[in-house]
Scaffold this active site. Structure first.
Site, PDB file in Angstrom:
ATOM      1  N   HIS A 478      13.869  32.735  29.013  1.00 31.63           N
ATOM      2  CA  HIS A 478      13.355  33.173  27.712  1.00 31.63           C
ATOM      3  C   HIS A 478      14.499  33.382  26.714  1.00 31.63           C
ATOM      4  CE1 HIS A 478      10.476  35.468  25.098  1.00 31.63           C
ATOM      5  NE2 HIS A 478      11.620  35.993  24.679  1.00 31.63           N
ATOM      6  N   GLU A 479      15.476  34.173  27.117  1.00 31.44           N
ATOM      7  CA  GLU A 479      16.583  34.465  26.197  1.00 31.44           C
ATOM      8  C   GLU A 479      17.417  33.212  25.922  1.00 31.44           C
ATOM      9  OE1 GLU A 479      16.471  37.037  24.534  1.00 31.44           O
ATOM     10  OE2 GLU A 479      14.988  38.068  25.771  1.00 31.44           O
ATOM     11  N   HIS A 482      15.928  31.301  23.124  1.00 33.78           N
ATOM     12  CA  HIS A 482      16.418  31.802  21.835  1.00 33.78           C
ATOM     13  C   HIS A 482      17.821  31.255  21.546  1.00 33.78           C
ATOM     14  CE1 HIS A 482      13.247  34.543  20.758  1.00 33.78           C
ATOM     15  NE2 HIS A 482      13.402  35.318  21.808  1.00 33.78           N
ATOM     16  N   HIS A 485      17.804  27.861  20.192  1.00 37.19           N
ATOM     17  CA  HIS A 485      17.407  27.879  18.779  1.00 37.19           C
ATOM     18  C   HIS A 485      18.637  28.083  17.896  1.00 37.19           C
ATOM     19  CE1 HIS A 485      13.832  29.242  16.003  1.00 37.19           C
ATOM     20  NE2 HIS A 485      14.399  28.128  15.608  1.00 37.19           N
TER      21      HIS A 485
END
Length: 687
Positions: A478-479, A482, A485
């Site tokens: 999940h992290e 990010h 991104h």
């Protein structure tokens, strides 16, 4: 104090201009902030004193590039305040936060500056602007209009007072939560009371005790300690004690946050009213995909309608199972009803019964280093990135890992910091941040970002490496979503780059990457036994997939309840609220299936909405699940490592930041707007 030799104010003559942590002293920060604010003010003055007619270049672009030094110092300081803080750093944060709020107000309430921005905005239809430039212009104009530029002088004064007070209150809120977390420890000498707890968790607790100069075992409220304890310890009274300690953080204790909560929501409401908005939620959601509180409420209710029957079924199944096995067990207390401290314990046992699957069975296949290399390999296959660990980048703590990230043509993509283990000066949870953004400078150079992931995973012990639970694996992915991104950002303007997007869009890249954790083709890359290097057995992969929707009704209800609580704090007039716990119960009475614990209160430690940036935005996790389920369907259709699909996702989502409306970006990638059905099907809430 002279600032001539302050390393924070100099060019960083380091490897790829990374932060020189070894040169920075705590005493450098206050003078650096003061000087950087001076520099930023001069940059603003140069815009307002420009005698040329306002243009996009001399006003909008100039404003976007101002404050670079201040931004760089702020990133370093506040990242450390979250990941490596101490009393002195917290004191400095209390001092400088109001100064930064005041400076922010100086900019947005600067009438001469606003006149120039408005002059450009009023002629936007006559300017030959790119879509990115149009977005920047719109964002700059709203930065002023949404922050008081059109207010009368007396209201501007009040706005400044509110912002200064809010900056202090949110800091105090976070400090209280950290202090309350650090204050509690459960010290046990008696090994027999830890029946059921895996040896790895006992060993970690023994090392924590040793680090505190104690014998036996010490358990804390940090997740790597708390979660295994609540999941496996047979002693129900100990689980109850631990659960109640976790639930009452910063509630009616030495670090009570009740007044902070009430003051924060009242000031946010007053601020919104001052600016002409009905509530804080109306103000926030104007700049979100959802647009209005009504849309969020309707969205939440639509999912709640589907989730509540499934949650009730899950709860009844778990209750019957727990009563049945507790009556037959010699090691755990017989129960007549399920309490919150029973949830993880009996859920784990039911999961084992249904799927013959538990974290201890899986953990040997999820050695941290292998998972890191696995997520790197997945990023390579999808986006052509390569990761090389280096010791040439300075670290703010020895635990931190540092990497040079390169593109397929061997050009620099980014710098990546990874900080994975809990410690005293680090707040709980997991997050992505950056020490430096991405943008194109005045010479056209593509300045590359310095991105960081911070997590709190189980530390290695004397006999075992760091072995992750499956939940920790999905957290890492999940992290890292990010982080991608940020790494793949490719925009002209830093304020539109990377994760600078609507907050109900920012979770799409992170949540979509979690999907790879459930796919055989991906798991076989990194899920290898830490001792034998054996690839995770196919039967385990099948069980992981089968268990993916285990208690999904309860999980969905829990997440919805947090978003609904957020809206019930920020989507109303809160001035009449005097009892934090009573107000919280109005929300949780709609969603809670477990009995209330009188001594517990979530709001007083709900950092996402009272310290982080998720106020009136917690719903965005569930909103983004709709996006990620819909997006991953496309990967599933074409192959989870299909480069064409990955390129479309990179080109239209990851690289574009906030340059256009997120629904337009998503639709370009997917070919249509997202549908809620993909999420409901994946969650097993509809067939």
């Amino acid at each position: 104090m002279s600032t001539d030799n302050n390393p924070l104010l100099q060019e960083f003559h380091t490897f790829h201009n990374t932060a020189p942590f070894s040169l920075i002293k705590e005493s450098d920060y206050e003078s650096a902030f003061a000087k950087a604010i001076q520099i930023a003010k001069k940059e603003i003055n140069s815009i307002t004193e420009n005698t040329e007619a306002p243009s996009f270049e001399n006003t909008i672009e100039a404003l976007d590039s101002s404050g670079e030094t201040l931004g760089r110092i702020s990133s370093i300081f506040f990242n450390l305040n979250s990941a490596e803080t101490n009393d002195e750093i917290q004191r400095i944060a209390r001092e400088v936060s109001p100064q930064l709020s005041e400076f922010g107000n100086d900019v947005t309430l600067n009438l001469d500056l606003f006149k120039r921005v408005k002059a450009v905005y009023d002629q936007k239809n006559d300017l030959d602007l790119t879509e990115e430039q149009k977005t920047l212009l719109d964002k700059q104009y709203k930065r002023f209009s949404r922050n008081g530029a059109n207010l009368t002088d007396d209201k501007k004064v009040r706005l400044r007072e509110i912002d200064s007070e809010l900056s202090k209150l949110t800091l105090a809120f976070g400090e209280n939560v950290l202090a309350a977390t650090n204050d509690f420890e459960m010290h046990l000498e008696d090994d027999s009371r830890l029946a059921g707890l895996p040896e790895s968790a006992k060993e970690a607790a023994a090392e924590t005790a040793k680090a505190k100069d104690k014998t036996g075992y010490v358990f804390t409220l940090d997740y790597p300690s708390y979660i295994p304890f609540m999941t496996y310890v047979d002693d129900r009274k100990l689980r109850e004690e631990m659960s109640k300690a976790f639930g009452k953080k910063a509630y009616k204790d030495d670090h009570d946050n009740q007044e902070n909560v009430l003051n924060i929501v009242r000031l946010r409401y007053e601020r919104a009213q001052l600016l002409g908005y009905e509530t804080h939620a109306h103000f926030v959601l104007e700049e979100r995909m959802a647009k209005t509180p009504e849309t969020v409420i309707q969205f939440s209710q639509e999912i709640l309608e589907k989730a509540k029957p499934a949650a009730q079924h899950d709860f009844d199944e778990l209750t019957n199972f727990a009563i049945s096995i507790s009556n037959q067990s010699e090691i755990s207390e017989s129960i007549t009803k399920l309490e919150k401290w029973d949830a993880a314990y009996y859920s784990e046992k039911l999961k084992q019964r249904l799927f013959s699957l538990d974290d201890e069975l899986l953990k040997p296949y999820f050695k941290l280093e292998n998972v890191i290399n696995g997520v790197f390999e997945i990023a390579s296959r999808l986006y052509g990135l390569s990761f090389e660990e280096t010791q040439e980048i300075e670290k703010y703590h020895p635990d931190v890992l540092t990497y040079v990230v390169k593109n397929e043509d061997d050009s620099l993509n980014s710098i990546f910091y990874a900080d994975f283990f809990p410690r005293k000066g680090k707040r709980n949870g997991a997050w992505m941040t950056s020490f430096k953004g991405q943008w194109h400078d005045a010479n056209g150079n593509n300045v590359r970002p310095h991105v960081s992931n911070v997590c709190n995973f189980t530390k290695p012990t004397a006999t075992k490496p760091s072995l992750l639970t499956f939940n920790e694996v999905t957290t890492l992915f999940h992290e890292f979503g990010h982080a991608l991104h940020g790494m793949l950002a490719d925009t002209k303007y830093q304020s539109l780059s990377g994760t600078s997007v609507f907050w109900d869009f920012v979770e799409l890249p992170s949540q979509v990457l979690e999907n790879w954790c459930y796919e055989k083709e991906a798991l076989e890359i990194f899920a290898r036994h830490y001792e034998t290097n054996e690839v995770i057995p196919l039967e385990y992969i099948e069980k992981i997939k089968a268990a993916a929707n285990f208690q999904e009704g309860l999980q969905t209800l829990r997440q919805l309840s947090f978003g609904m609580l957020d809206m019930n704090w920020h989507g109303i007039d809160p001035t009449g609220i005097t009892d934090v716990k009573a107000h919280e119960r109005k929300t949780f009475d709609q969603t809670d299936l477990y009995p209330d614990v009188v001594s517990s209160c979530m709001s007083t430690s709900f950092g996402h909405i009272f310290q982080g940036g998720y106020s009136a935005g917690y719903y965005s996790y569930k909103w983004a699940e709709v996006l990620d389920a819909d997006a991953f369907e496309m990967f599933k259709e074409n192959g989870i490592f299909d480069r064409t699909t990955a390129k479309k996702f990179r080109d239209h989502v990851l690289s574009r930041g906030g340059t256009e409306d997120p629904m337009l970006l998503y639709t370009r990638f997917r070919g249509s707007e997202p549908k809620i059905d993909a999420l409901l099907k994946r969650a097993g809430l509809i067939s």
